[in-house]
Structure formats: C-alpha cells, structure tokens
Motif scaffolding. Structure first.
Motif, PDB file in Angstrom:
ATOM      1  N   ILE A   1     -70.765  -3.239 -74.066  1.00 38.99           N
ATOM      2  CA  ILE A   1     -69.664  -2.799 -73.198  1.00 38.99           C
ATOM      3  C   ILE A   1     -68.399  -3.616 -73.507  1.00 38.99           C
ATOM      4  N   ASN A   2     -68.570  -4.882 -73.842  1.00 40.52           N
ATOM      5  CA  ASN A   2     -67.406  -5.689 -74.222  1.00 40.52           C
ATOM      6  C   ASN A   2     -66.732  -5.111 -75.467  1.00 40.52           C
ATOM      7  N   ASN A   3     -67.543  -4.677 -76.418  1.00 37.74           N
ATOM      8  CA  ASN A   3     -66.983  -4.062 -77.627  1.00 37.74           C
ATOM      9  C   ASN A   3     -66.246  -2.768 -77.288  1.00 37.74           C
ATOM     10  N   ALA A   4     -66.815  -2.001 -76.358  1.00 42.43           N
ATOM     11  CA  ALA A   4     -66.166  -0.747 -75.960  1.00 42.43           C
ATOM     12  C   ALA A   4     -64.824  -1.037 -75.285  1.00 42.43           C
ATOM     13  N   ILE A   5     -64.767  -2.149 -74.516  1.00 43.78           N
ATOM     14  CA  ILE A   5     -63.506  -2.544 -73.859  1.00 43.78           C
ATOM     15  C   ILE A   5     -62.453  -2.897 -74.919  1.00 43.78           C
TER      16      ILE A   5
ATOM     17  N   MET B   1     -61.228   0.246 -76.500  1.00 44.26           N
ATOM     18  CA  MET B   1     -60.374   1.016 -75.590  1.00 44.26           C
ATOM     19  C   MET B   1     -58.949   0.436 -75.612  1.00 44.26           C
ATOM     20  N   TYR B   2     -58.830  -0.881 -75.474  1.00 45.62           N
ATOM     21  CA  TYR B   2     -57.487  -1.475 -75.454  1.00 45.62           C
ATOM     22  C   TYR B   2     -56.777  -1.280 -76.810  1.00 45.62           C
ATOM     23  N   CYS B   3     -57.514  -1.431 -77.900  1.00 42.68           N
ATOM     24  CA  CYS B   3     -56.893  -1.228 -79.219  1.00 42.68           C
ATOM     25  C   CYS B   3     -56.399   0.212 -79.360  1.00 42.68           C
ATOM     26  N   LYS B   4     -57.266   1.169 -79.013  1.00 42.14           N
ATOM     27  CA  LYS B   4     -56.915   2.574 -79.202  1.00 42.14           C
ATOM     28  C   LYS B   4     -55.825   3.017 -78.242  1.00 42.14           C
ATOM     29  N   CYS B   5     -55.713   2.320 -77.100  1.00 44.88           N
ATOM     30  CA  CYS B   5     -54.642   2.658 -76.160  1.00 44.88           C
ATOM     31  C   CYS B   5     -53.382   1.884 -76.508  1.00 44.88           C
TER      32      CYS B   5
ATOM     33  N   SER C   1     -67.499  -6.364 -82.852  1.00 42.72           N
ATOM     34  CA  SER C   1     -66.350  -6.943 -82.148  1.00 42.72           C
ATOM     35  C   SER C   1     -65.247  -7.313 -83.140  1.00 42.72           C
ATOM     36  N   TRP C   2     -65.637  -7.998 -84.217  1.00 42.10           N
ATOM     37  CA  TRP C   2     -64.645  -8.433 -85.211  1.00 42.10           C
ATOM     38  C   TRP C   2     -64.008  -7.226 -85.912  1.00 42.10           C
ATOM     39  N   SER C   3     -64.838  -6.267 -86.301  1.00 35.80           N
ATOM     40  CA  SER C   3     -64.298  -5.100 -87.013  1.00 35.80           C
ATOM     41  C   SER C   3     -63.354  -4.306 -86.125  1.00 35.80           C
ATOM     42  N   THR C   4     -63.713  -4.199 -84.842  1.00 30.37           N
ATOM     43  CA  THR C   4     -62.850  -3.478 -83.899  1.00 30.37           C
ATOM     44  C   THR C   4     -61.469  -4.132 -83.843  1.00 30.37           C
ATOM     45  N   MET C   5     -61.446  -5.455 -83.755  1.00 32.26           N
ATOM     46  CA  MET C   5     -60.166  -6.167 -83.660  1.00 32.26           C
ATOM     47  C   MET C   5     -59.362  -6.039 -84.960  1.00 32.26           C
ATOM     48  N   ILE C   6     -60.045  -6.164 -86.093  1.00 35.03           N
ATOM     49  CA  ILE C   6     -59.343  -6.074 -87.386  1.00 35.03           C
ATOM     50  C   ILE C   6     -58.702  -4.687 -87.523  1.00 35.03           C
ATOM     51  N   THR C   7     -59.499  -3.655 -87.264  1.00 33.63           N
ATOM     52  CA  THR C   7     -58.973  -2.302 -87.382  1.00 33.63           C
ATOM     53  C   THR C   7     -57.888  -2.043 -86.339  1.00 33.63           C
ATOM     54  N   GLY C   8     -58.131  -2.532 -85.116  1.00 40.03           N
ATOM     55  CA  GLY C   8     -57.157  -2.322 -84.034  1.00 40.03           C
ATOM     56  C   GLY C   8     -55.814  -2.937 -84.381  1.00 40.03           C
ATOM     57  N   LEU C   9     -55.824  -4.169 -84.870  1.00 36.26           N
ATOM     58  CA  LEU C   9     -54.568  -4.832 -85.249  1.00 36.26           C
ATOM     59  C   LEU C   9     -53.886  -4.049 -86.365  1.00 36.26           C
TER      60      LEU C   9
ATOM     61  N   ILE D   1     -67.864  -1.174 -92.616  1.00 36.59           N
ATOM     62  CA  ILE D   1     -66.764  -0.764 -91.730  1.00 36.59           C
ATOM     63  C   ILE D   1     -65.698  -1.860 -91.634  1.00 36.59           C
ATOM     64  N   THR D   2     -66.140  -3.119 -91.628  1.00 40.34           N
ATOM     65  CA  THR D   2     -65.161  -4.213 -91.607  1.00 40.34           C
ATOM     66  C   THR D   2     -64.202  -4.056 -92.789  1.00 40.34           C
ATOM     67  N   MET D   3     -64.773  -3.765 -93.963  1.00 39.98           N
ATOM     68  CA  MET D   3     -63.957  -3.679 -95.172  1.00 39.98           C
ATOM     69  C   MET D   3     -63.008  -2.470 -95.134  1.00 39.98           C
ATOM     70  N   VAL D   4     -63.416  -1.396 -94.442  1.00 38.31           N
ATOM     71  CA  VAL D   4     -62.493  -0.271 -94.271  1.00 38.31           C
ATOM     72  C   VAL D   4     -61.264  -0.758 -93.501  1.00 38.31           C
ATOM     73  N   GLY D   5     -61.498  -1.533 -92.446  1.00 44.31           N
ATOM     74  CA  GLY D   5     -60.390  -2.065 -91.641  1.00 44.31           C
ATOM     75  C   GLY D   5     -59.499  -2.985 -92.454  1.00 44.31           C
ATOM     76  N   VAL D   6     -60.115  -3.836 -93.256  1.00 41.06           N
ATOM     77  CA  VAL D   6     -59.355  -4.802 -94.062  1.00 41.06           C
ATOM     78  C   VAL D   6     -58.473  -4.053 -95.070  1.00 41.06           C
ATOM     79  N   LEU D   7     -59.050  -3.068 -95.737  1.00 41.62           N
ATOM     80  CA  LEU D   7     -58.275  -2.320 -96.740  1.00 41.62           C
ATOM     81  C   LEU D   7     -57.192  -1.474 -96.074  1.00 41.62           C
ATOM     82  N   PHE D   8     -57.499  -0.948 -94.888  1.00 35.23           N
ATOM     83  CA  PHE D   8     -56.495  -0.198 -94.120  1.00 35.23           C
ATOM     84  C   PHE D   8     -55.301  -1.118 -93.829  1.00 35.23           C
ATOM     85  N   ALA D   9     -55.604  -2.360 -93.406  1.00 35.96           N
ATOM     86  CA  ALA D   9     -54.533  -3.329 -93.111  1.00 35.96           C
ATOM     87  C   ALA D   9     -53.668  -3.544 -94.351  1.00 35.96           C
TER      88      ALA D   9
END
Length: 582
Positions: A247-251, A254-258, A278-286, A312-320
DNA sequence: TTAGGGTTAG
C-alpha cells in the motif's frame, strides 16, 4: 525434537504436524527435512495425513522437486495430496504443471473440490481453459464457494473478461470482503476506475470495512483518474492503520502520477522498508515529472543502499536520460544493464534509446539503431521516431517512418495526425490534404482532445470549443482578459497548431477554444492563488497551449501542472519543467 | 488433521 531423537522416540502425527507448522512459520528448511527423515526412520509407511503435511511443507518452501519425489512415493493419495501439488505449482507459476496435475487426478478418479479449483484457476492459459474450468465448477456445484468465486472474478478480469467477472460477482448472495476486493481490483486494473470507485462506495454501504488490499485498489483507481484530493483522503485514512509495503508503494505511485512529487518524496522518506518497486516508482515518477537529474541521483542512491535494479527500474532510468537529453549517460546505462545486473534489454529499453537519439536530433543514428536491434521494430518504436521527426522537422524521414507504422497498423489515427502536423509545420499543404483524404477514405477519425480538472471533488471536463460548462461565459471573458495580459509579455498565437484539429473549422480564434486552455482558466478563477492548478489531458499538449501556460504562470503568479499521456509539464515563473523538449 | 481467493512500479 532433539531429545526425542536421542531417546529414539517417535511422535504421534499431531505432534509431527505441529512441529512442521513451526518449521514453515520460521522458514526452517533444514529442520523440516530432519523431521521428514525422522517420520520415515523406522521403515514403516507413515499415514497419508502426515505425508500430506510434509508435502505441504515442501510446497511452502517452493521445493517442488522434493515435493514431487515424496508425492510419487506415496502409497496412497487423496484430494488434499493432489491439491497441494496443484497449488504448489501455481505458487511457482509453473501453470502447465498445475493443469497437468488437475487432469491426472481426474484420470485417477479423484474429484477436484473447491480447494483445487480456487487454486488452479490462476493457471488458466486462455479463455478456452477458463470456460471449461468454469463449467466444471458449476457442474460440481462449487460456484457458490467464496474462494472459488473470488478466484473466478480475478482470472476473468486478468483475461480481459470483466463482464463475466462482474456476473460472477453479482451472483453472490452472502458478502465477502475478498470477493469485493477481487471485483474492485479487477475494475481498477482494467482501467475502469470510475466503476471501481463506485463499487468501493457500494461496499462501504454494504457494511464491509476496507482493508489494505481494498485500499490499494482504490488508490490505483485514484491514480488512473488522477484524483489527487481523493487519493490524499485515502492516504489520510491509511495512515491511521498499519501500512504494508504494497500500500505504501501504491501511495508513492498515486502521488507521482498525480504530479505531486513533494508528497511522494515525503512518503518515500518515511517508509521503514523499501523494495525494488518503491525505488523504481520514485525513479520513474521523478523522470516523468521532468526531474530527470534527481531521478538519476535516486538511481545512484539505490545502487549504493537499495535493492538490485530490475528490468522496470532500467526503463525508468533510460526514460530519465532520454527526457533530459543525456545521450551519453543513457548509452552507458543501456550497455551496462546486462553486465551489471544480468538484465536483457527489451522493447521498452530499445524504445527509450530510440527516443534518446531521436530527441537529441541524431535521427540517422536512431534509424541505424533500429535496424541493428535484435527484435523486429514494433509500431511503438516507430512512433517514437516519428515524434522525433516532428521535433526536428524532418518531413522526409517522417514519411518513411509513417509508412512503416501504417504497414503494421493501417488504422493508427495517431500516425496520420502526427504526419499531418509534420507536413503542416513544413508548409507542405498538399501532403496535409493527402493525409486527410487518406484518413477519411479509411473512415479514421481523430480522437477529440479532452482536458479535465478536479475541483472540490468534482471533475470538470472540456473538449475543443466546449460550450456546455455552466460557467462557460465567465471562462471566455476571463480568457480574453488573460490573453491580453500574456500578450503584453510576449504571447503570439501560433497558427501552426490550429491545424491540429483536422476535423473542425480552422477558425482564427479556434486556438483559444483548446480544451486545456479552458480548463486552465477555470482553475485560475476557481482555486486560491497558493493552490497548484492541475490539468489532465488525453492527448499531448500543443505548442501554443504550452506557451500559453508558461506565460500564464508568469502574469498570474501561479503554478500549473499538465499531465499528458506520457509525461507531466510543471509550469512556474514562465518556464516548464520539460525545458520545451517533449 | 493436512490443501484454496484479493493489493504495488514500465
């Protein structure tokens, strides 16, 4: 156990079963194996019950080979033995094996029961199998079992047959929290977020208190609808209870996507446990919110003190990297993925590299990269390159790329629209007309642009030239005032973007009817100065609206966030977080 | 006295 061994004593089955339960709870594999030896130590065949308990122990430890040897050597097996094997294979995602055991048990004359079905449904390899299993369930009269019901709802929704899932749900007479969670989760995962939230309200009215699984799905629905305020309420509600990692990851998500990174970062810092999600969510969100450098800093911290990065982490990193134009860093990460973490690059990584090269204007290198890729390029890869052709105004390459896409997907409206815009930007009006003719000849219509804003828990949506909003007169009046003010600081309407509307009239003032402008003005007149104006869009923002939003934050001293299908634009003090690079 | 269902990142 040790003293029993010392005295050569044998325990009764109940004692054994309790000891084995202890081993499972403590994940004490070696001790469990010792008990297994002890059970068999006097050469007699133990009772089927104790064999089943041992079988379950191996399954819980994911030691399927050991379980199978034991199972094969058992002189007698019942439905529990078979079901334990089926569920073991399901837990290890060896679905083919699970289905095989279901067939074998029936062949040996053992009837599957509700335990077997609730487990094996997950193993469905397609709708055909699912329908057959559902028929068997009904024939055996097991369709009213709540475990079977929730498993059915879940698997129907996973195979995209939410209607059937909902039918199973509606047949339920007695309530059950997990069945509610299955259907709410099903709607949320399939993008029917409104329905998910409606069902959540119904569930509360029916008197079921939500648990973590419910709220995780509700958060996902909020994320899908970009309902920041509602999501915040769920967060506040969750804080009062024990929170788990999921649920923490979902939170966080949610904040990143909003588009509220401050909330996401705050929540991330307060988490007592963080996993790769958690880490991948933050990397992609940023990265999606235009804060690529911070995303890469986050990746460095993850490498230093967090879990091992995954696909998935690496997708976020390359997206950044691609969104910040960091060509060298992107290449470096792409090439080290396999070496450092054993991750084979997939479609998403290839797509990021094409985007990376394309955005940076290295269109030739991008084409070469596509040609050298191991996988056959898919429309997503080509569309990425088409976007780069638009940014770098390369109409010839765009023609070639569009042809590649339309060969695979002849009805892809996005490609026609993008190609037409590229021609328009190069003043190739005959080609624009050609694309338009081609579109109408194939009966392809452009999806209407739509923007929406959440005010006071209510969603206000606009389409191009929308007149239906109750405050529309005030909105246009304020729009005219605003345009005057931003014109004084350098705004000139960019007529190239009038042509984005292929279907509508090319009126001179059609620019000011763009849905995101209407939503921005409603936000300006409805929200207090200190509140950010958050707009959602179904299509990418046009260049004129982008300039409009930038200048509006300057003259009105406001903070505007616009989310399009791919990323976020944070406008403040006359500049945008995307650096005009999108 | 053994076996079963729902939740998170691209």
């Amino acid at each position: 156990m040790h003293s029993m061994q010392k005295h050569g004593l044998k325990a009764d089955p109940v004692t054994y079963s309790q000891l084995i339960k202890c081993c499972i709870a403590r994940r004490a594999i070696e001790q469990g194996k010792l008990i297994h030896k002890h059970v068999y130590s006097n050469g007699h065949d133990p009772k089927m019950f104790i064999n089943n308990v041992l079988l379950n122990m191996y399954v819980k430890f994911n030691l399927l080979d050991e379980a199978r040897i034991l199972f094969d050597n058992m002189s007698e097996r019942n439905v529990v033995s078979w079901t334990t094997m089926v569920s073991g294979y399901c837990n290890c995602k060896l679905y083919g094996e699970a289905l095989k055991y279901l067939v074998l048990m029936q062949r040996e004359g053992v009837l599957p029961n509700m335990y077997t079905f609730s487990s094996v449904l997950r193993a469905c390899d397609g709708l055909e199998t699912l329908r057959q299993l559902h028929c068997s369930i009904i024939k055996c009269g097991l369709d009213s079992d709540i475990f079977v019901r929730s498993a059915l709802i879940d698997i129907y929704s996973k195979w995209g047959e939410l209607g059937n899932g909902f039918r199973v749900f509606c047949e339920m007479v007695t309530g059950d929290l997990v069945v509610w969670n299955s259907i709410i989760g099903g709607f949320a995962q399939n993008g029917n977020c409104d329905e998910a939230l409606d069902l959540f309200k119904r569930m509360k009215r029916a008197g079921f208190p939500a648990n973590q699984a419910t709220l995780t799905s509700v958060l996902r629905a909020c994320t899908g609808l970009v309902l920041l305020e509602f999501g915040r309420q769920v967060h506040a509600h969750v804080i009062k209870f024990e929170r788990d990692l999921i649920i923490n990851n979902a939170i966080l998500d949610m904040y990143c996507k909003c588009g509220s990174l401050e909330d996401a970062e705050f929540a991330f810092k307060r988490m007592s446990e963080r996993d790769v999600i958690s880490w991948s969510t933050m990397i992609t969100g940023l990265a999606q919110n235009g804060r690529s450098i911070e995303a890469l800093d986050m990746f460095e911290s993850m490498k230093a003190s967090g879990p091992t990065p995954n696909y998935i982490t690496m997708v976020g990193v390359l997206f950044a990297c691609s969104h910040a134009g960091l060509v060298d860093d992107g290449w470096c990460h792409f090439q080290s993925m396999k070496r450092l973490y054993g991750i084979d690059p997939g479609r998403e990584h290839y797509g990021c590299i094409v985007d990376l090269l394309g955005r940076a204007g290295k269109l030739d290198e991008a084409i070469q990269f596509i040609q050298e890729m191991e996988d056959e390029p898919d429309p997503v890869i080509w569309r990425t390159l088409l976007g780069a052709c638009r940014v770098h105004k390369n109409a010839d390459l765009a023609t070639y790329v569009a042809k590649q896409i339309l060969e695979i997907e002849p009805h892809d409206e996005g490609t026609y629209v993008l190609l037409s815009n590229i021609y328009a930007n190069s003043q190739r009006w005959e080609d624009v007309a050609g694309v338009r003719k081609n579109m109408s000849g194939r009966g392809i219509k452009k999806e209407p642009g739509c923007s929406w804003i959440e005010l006071n828990k209510q969603v206000h949506a606009f389409v191009l030239g929308d007149e239906s909003h109750p405050q529309i007169k005030t909105i246009y009046r304020e729009m005219n005032h605003l345009i005057k003010r931003i014109t004084e600081v350098g705004y000139t309407p960019d007529m190239n973007f009038v042509l984005h509307d292929l279907e509508g009239e090319q009126k001179e003032d059609s620019l000011r009817c763009h849905s995101e402008k209407l939503a921005i003005v409603l936000g300006l007149i409805s929200l207090p100065k200190e509140k950010p104006i958050r707009i959602m869009k179904n299509l990418r923002i046009c260049g004129d609206c982008h300039a409009f939003a930038k200048l509006a934050t300057k003259t009105e001293i406001r903070y505007i966030v616009i989310r399009d299908p791919v990323r976020y634009h944070h406008f403040k003090d006359g500049i945008c977080s995307c650096g005009d690079y999108w």
